[in-house]
Design a protein around this motif. Structure first.
Motif, PDB file in Angstrom:
ATOM      1  N   UNK A 195      -4.019  -2.609  -7.242  1.00 26.26           N
ATOM      2  CA  UNK A 195      -3.184  -2.715  -8.443  1.00 26.26           C
ATOM      3  C   UNK A 195      -2.167  -3.839  -8.287  1.00 26.26           C
ATOM      4  N   UNK A 196      -1.668  -4.009  -7.067  1.00 23.78           N
ATOM      5  CA  UNK A 196      -0.753  -5.126  -6.811  1.00 23.78           C
ATOM      6  C   UNK A 196      -1.441  -6.458  -6.994  1.00 23.78           C
ATOM      7  N   UNK A 197      -2.705  -6.547  -6.567  1.00 24.58           N
ATOM      8  CA  UNK A 197      -3.478  -7.770  -6.803  1.00 24.58           C
ATOM      9  C   UNK A 197      -3.562  -8.058  -8.299  1.00 24.58           C
ATOM     10  N   UNK A 198      -3.854  -7.031  -9.086  1.00 25.88           N
ATOM     11  CA  UNK A 198      -3.972  -7.213 -10.535  1.00 25.88           C
ATOM     12  C   UNK A 198      -2.653  -7.646 -11.149  1.00 25.88           C
ATOM     13  N   UNK A 199      -1.554  -7.066 -10.684  1.00 19.57           N
ATOM     14  CA  UNK A 199      -0.243  -7.427 -11.207  1.00 19.57           C
ATOM     15  C   UNK A 199       0.068  -8.887 -10.918  1.00 19.57           C
TER      16      UNK A 199
END
Length: 285
Positions: A195-199
């Motif tokens: 999710x951090x990658x997506x953010x």
């Protein structure tokens, strides 16, 4: 950066005798997350993608909603007993105007690789208000695509292949292609990392993606997905009762026991496209 794997001597016993050799293990080290110099959480994680983990954690806790909400993220200097930099303390400075994490709710921010964040005073306090609306997404996936996802995920689990000791989380498109895969000793860390990658890639809210996890679907994982706007969560193992309740409350699709062409649809089954002839509902269920 810390090591992803560690070699340790092992004495292996079998019916044919015993051997001594080196075994490759998944690394597990503590990571302290600080915000503005103040300690917020300590989690046991597999080193790597720590900045993604921190961003995903703050996203899923409702502290930030975009990468612009974080001004800087930097490792704090530190050395172990051999004089090596441990890279086990990460300090994030929030952008001007972004409120720091709330301190009014009683929390135990110590997390382990097995259970994730725990210890809020009551269930109502655990539930976070989502910034996005996963229930409004029209994202849908065919059963054929779902059936192939676990094998697709496994093929990208590089460290699991060599150690057998890591969880994985992957973001997938409707055609079954994977946008990103992250591994970690903790299932919640793997989710935070992806999710951090997506953010950081400006993809949040993830209304056009699904999230696949290699283990069970807990309340916490459903909440993390909801906080990122993910409308579809699939797990190869079982969901918990609270996970199903939370997915239903947020209008999300929750699939469990995804193993080949067999799967359980717990909520939001309108997003699962079924061939009538193959997936007809049998009487007596």
């Amino acid at each position: 950066m810390g090591r992803v794997t560690v070699r340790r001597p092992v004495r292996k016993l079998t019916e044919g005798g015993q051997t001594r050799r080196a075994d490759l293990l998944a690394a597990e080290e503590p990571l302290e997350l600080r915000v503005g110099g103040k300690s917020l959480a300590v989690t046991m994680r597999t080193p790597g993608h720590d900045v993604e983990l921190a961003h995903g954690f703050l996203l899923s806790e409702g502290v930030i909603a975009s990468k612009d909400d974080v001004f800087t993220a930097r490792y704090c200097d530190g050395v172990d007993d051999q004089g090596r930099n441990t890279y086990n303390v990460l300090d994030l400075a929030l952008a001007e105007g972004v409120a720091p994490p709330e301190t009014g709710v009683e929390r135990n921010f110590y997390t382990t690789s097995s259970c994730g964040v725990c210890g809020k005073a009551a269930l109502d306090a655990v539930k976070l208000k989502t910034r996005f609306a996963p229930g409004e997404s029209t994202f849908a996936v065919s059963t054929e695509v779902l059936a192939g996802l676990p094998d697709t995920l496994r093929k990208q689990q590089r460290v699991f292949a060599s150690t057998g000791g890591l969880h994985a989380a992957g973001l997938f498109r409707a055609d079954g292609s994977l946008l990103a895969v992250r591994e970690d000793v903790g299932r919640h860390n793997a989710v935070d990392k992806v999710l951090g990658w997506a953010l950081l890639d400006d993809r949040v809210p993830l209304s056009d993606c699904g999230l696949l996890v290699s283990g069970r679907a807990s309340f916490e994982l459903v909440q993390k997905a909801a906080m990122a706007g993910v409308p579809f969560l699939a797990a190869v193992s079982a969901p918990s009762s609270l996970a199903v309740e939370l997915a239903e409350e947020n209008g999300m699709t929750l699939v469990g026991f995804l193993r080949g062409t067999s799967m359980n649809l717990y909520t939001g089954d309108q997003r699962v496209l079924e061939p009538d002839a193959m997936w007809a509902v049998r009487s007596g269920v």
